[in-house]
Design a protein around this motif. Structure first.
Motif, PDB file in Angstrom:
ATOM      1  N   ALA A 361       7.481  -1.587   0.973  1.00  0.00           N
ATOM      2  CA  ALA A 361       6.893  -1.541  -0.365  1.00  0.00           C
ATOM      3  C   ALA A 361       5.886  -2.681  -0.555  1.00  0.00           C
ATOM      4  CB  ALA A 361       7.984  -1.622  -1.421  1.00  0.00           C
ATOM      5  N   ALA A 362       6.225  -3.882  -0.041  1.00  0.00           N
ATOM      6  CA  ALA A 362       5.304  -5.012  -0.165  1.00  0.00           C
ATOM      7  C   ALA A 362       4.021  -4.761   0.614  1.00  0.00           C
ATOM      8  CB  ALA A 362       5.982  -6.292   0.312  1.00  0.00           C
ATOM      9  N   CYS A 363       4.158  -4.238   1.829  1.00  0.00           N
ATOM     10  CA  CYS A 363       2.970  -3.958   2.646  1.00  0.00           C
ATOM     11  C   CYS A 363       2.111  -2.870   2.010  1.00  0.00           C
ATOM     12  CB  CYS A 363       3.390  -3.556   4.055  1.00  0.00           C
ATOM     13  SG  CYS A 363       4.042  -4.925   5.037  1.00  0.00           S
ATOM     14  N   ASP A 364       2.766  -1.859   1.435  1.00  0.00           N
ATOM     15  CA  ASP A 364       2.011  -0.785   0.782  1.00  0.00           C
ATOM     16  C   ASP A 364       1.251  -1.332  -0.425  1.00  0.00           C
ATOM     17  OD1 ASP A 364       1.450   2.147   0.395  1.00  0.00           O
ATOM     18  OD2 ASP A 364       2.476   1.730  -1.497  1.00  0.00           O
ATOM     19  N   ALA A 366       0.190  -4.329  -0.817  1.00  0.00           N
ATOM     20  CA  ALA A 366      -0.880  -5.206  -0.359  1.00  0.00           C
ATOM     21  C   ALA A 366      -1.935  -4.480   0.465  1.00  0.00           C
ATOM     22  CB  ALA A 366      -0.286  -6.341   0.476  1.00  0.00           C
ATOM     23  N   GLY A 367      -1.677  -3.214   0.803  1.00  0.00           N
ATOM     24  CA  GLY A 367      -2.601  -2.490   1.659  1.00  0.00           C
ATOM     25  C   GLY A 367      -2.622  -3.021   3.082  1.00  0.00           C
ATOM     26  N   VAL A 368      -1.451  -3.470   3.563  1.00  0.00           N
ATOM     27  CA  VAL A 368      -1.331  -4.089   4.878  1.00  0.00           C
ATOM     28  C   VAL A 368      -0.540  -3.175   5.801  1.00  0.00           C
ATOM     29  CG1 VAL A 368      -0.244  -6.014   6.136  1.00  0.00           C
ATOM     30  CG2 VAL A 368      -1.517  -6.456   4.016  1.00  0.00           C
ATOM     31  N   PRO A 369      -1.045  -2.850   6.991  1.00  0.00           N
ATOM     32  CA  PRO A 369      -0.248  -2.075   7.943  1.00  0.00           C
ATOM     33  C   PRO A 369       0.840  -2.947   8.553  1.00  0.00           C
ATOM     34  CG  PRO A 369      -2.273  -2.787   8.997  1.00  0.00           C
ATOM     35  CD  PRO A 369      -2.364  -3.231   7.553  1.00  0.00           C
ATOM     36  N   PHE A 370       1.948  -2.307   8.950  1.00  0.00           N
ATOM     37  CA  PHE A 370       2.964  -3.075   9.666  1.00  0.00           C
ATOM     38  C   PHE A 370       3.513  -2.275  10.831  1.00  0.00           C
ATOM     39  CE2 PHE A 370       5.719  -0.744   6.738  1.00  0.00           C
ATOM     40  CZ  PHE A 370       6.884  -0.530   7.453  1.00  0.00           C
ATOM     41  N   GLN A 371       4.146  -2.965  11.767  1.00  0.00           N
ATOM     42  CA  GLN A 371       4.689  -2.387  12.984  1.00  0.00           C
ATOM     43  C   GLN A 371       6.173  -2.742  13.083  1.00  0.00           C
ATOM     44  OE1 GLN A 371       1.610  -3.133  16.331  1.00  0.00           O
ATOM     45  NE2 GLN A 371       1.333  -4.883  14.986  1.00  0.00           N
TER      46      GLN A 371
END
Length: 432
Positions: A361-364, A366-371
């Motif tokens: 949810a935090a990455c979404d 912030a518009g940040v991709p994660f792996q």
């Protein structure tokens, strides 16, 4: 709602300055504290009584720092959002009797701290940093950032087997750096030299915590400068990102439903069992005192902890192009592709499904991709402060970080965009 990114490549530029200025945990927390002070935070002495004043506060203890920001409308039972990290890195540390040598060489006796890649410390120009404790009980930071020491490697002519069998180092005999010439070794020479360098009267030092560091500065690397090489990324990269994120939310206009916290501990590399480590009482003490200073009860403390989430941010392994078989075949985190979520069902990492949802949810936002990182089943999995934090405080904890190569080397490597992608994700997490 997606938030505009707070950080860009300028954050990575600043990271390199932070790494260069932080050759020891003591320097790292002093530099973090300086950045917090500029943002309006004020130090809280552990020996003082605390009040319920809103705003930013921080506690310094040795090589650890805990900082938090209390919004105007915070209740005693308001939960915390914590970014956890560690300030220490594997290296060579000066022994209590450092003056040694022989055969015309003056040397410094060192002890191995943590699990460094020993070969990465060979034939490298090294400085000396840390802290001195003086007779009056005060401490003084030390940073002799010039070519002072060197661990010389044995010439191949004297060990022909090294090309066929690989380098074999004895930790006691082969890692002692040289720092001069001479047949006479006198106790106290090194500390007298350090006192002179720092402008301290001879004999005033009664204790020291000193370590060597590579003096080569961090730098961009690659055809398009898409990589960063530098020392102590494990784990000052996370300390720097956490500090920047805390300052951003404390000085921003976004309403904060949680109390944002940065907890950067020492001694993670050797088990965290110290008064400044994650397995000590520091974090719990600070959080509890914050609740009670705002008029809270034990019930408020229990409610606050029950709603608290910690992101344990530490560097992890990017897939290595020369050793891809050492990684899980379906999980290949890549440099430059955003932060990693660390998972291990045997609880070497604290992440579970609900924790994954918090980070996603935090990455979404912030518009940040994660792996995602999972160890190869045939390889032992490392660990972090995450499981310790979860077990000691009963706090939901999620393990994350940035994927790097050459972990525990004197000089590590990451994607140049990943530090600011991590920082943007941390901002979104702290904002809730």
């Amino acid at each position: 709602m997606r938030t505009p990114p707070r950080f860009d490549r300028g954050h990575t530029d600043d990271l390199m300055s932070f790494l260069a200025a932080s050759p020891s945990p003591y320097h790292a927390v002093a530099n973090a504290a300086e950045r917090l002070e500029k943002a309006g935070f004020r130090q809280a002495a552990e020996t003082d009584a605390w009040d319920g004043t809103t705003g930013g506060r921080y506690v310094l203890r040795g090589g650890a720092i805990v900082a938090w920001y209390v919004p105007e409308d915070a209740e005693p039972h308001t939960p915390f959002r914590i970014v956890g990290a560690h300030t220490d890195s594997p290296n060579l540390r000066v022994k209590p009797r450092p003056d040694s040598g022989g055969h015309g060489w003056r040397q410094v006796a060192v002890e191995i701290y943590g699990g460094p890649l020993l070969n990465s410390w060979l034939d490298r120009d090294l400085g000396l940093a840390g802290r001195l404790t003086l007779r009056d009980g005060s401490t003084r930071l030390v940073n002799i950032d010039r070519a002072l020491l060197r661990v010389p490697q044995l010439a191949v002519h004297l060990d022909r087997s090294v090309t066929a069998e690989g380098l074999k180092l004895d930790k006691q005999r082969h890692l002692q750096p040289v720092w001069g010439l001479g047949d006479d070794v006198h106790d106290g020479d090194l500390i007298r030299f350090v006192e002179q360098e720092c402008g301290i009267d001879e004999g005033e030092t009664t204790g020291w915590d000193l370590m060597v560091h590579s003096i080569e500065p961090p730098s961009y690397l690659g055809r398009d400068k898409e990589l960063v090489a530098g020392p102590r990324m494990d784990n000052l990269l996370s300390v720097h990102a956490g500090t920047a994120a805390l300052v951003a939310v404390a000085t921003g206009e976004e309403p904060l439903p949680y109390i944002p916290v940065l907890a950067a501990f020492d001694h993670e590399e050797n088990g965290s069992q110290s008064d400044t480590g994650a397995d000590g009482p520091l974090l719990g003490s600070v959080l509890e005192r914050s609740v009670f200073a705002r008029g809270g009860s034990y019930e408020d403390r229990a409610r606050a902890f029950a709603g608290t989430v910690c992101l344990s941010s530490d560097t992890g392994h990017a897939v290595h192009p020369n050793y891809a078989e050492r990684h899980d075949p379906t999980h290949h985190p890549r440099a430059g592709k955003g932060p990693i979520l660390k998972v291990n069902v045997n609880n070497r990492y604290a992440t579970d499904g609900s924790g994954r949802a918090v980070f996603a949810a935090a990455c979404d936002k912030a518009g940040v991709p994660f792996q995602t990182f999972v160890s190869n089943n045939a390889m032992p999995c490392g660990t972090t402060i995450g499981p310790i934090t979860a077990a000691r405080h009963g706090i939901k904890t999620v393990d994350i970080g940035v994927a790097i190569l050459s972990m525990h080397s004197a000089r590590e490597l990451c994607g140049a965009d990943d530090p600011f992608l991590l920082a943007n994700a941390l901002v979104a997490f702290l904002e809730g």
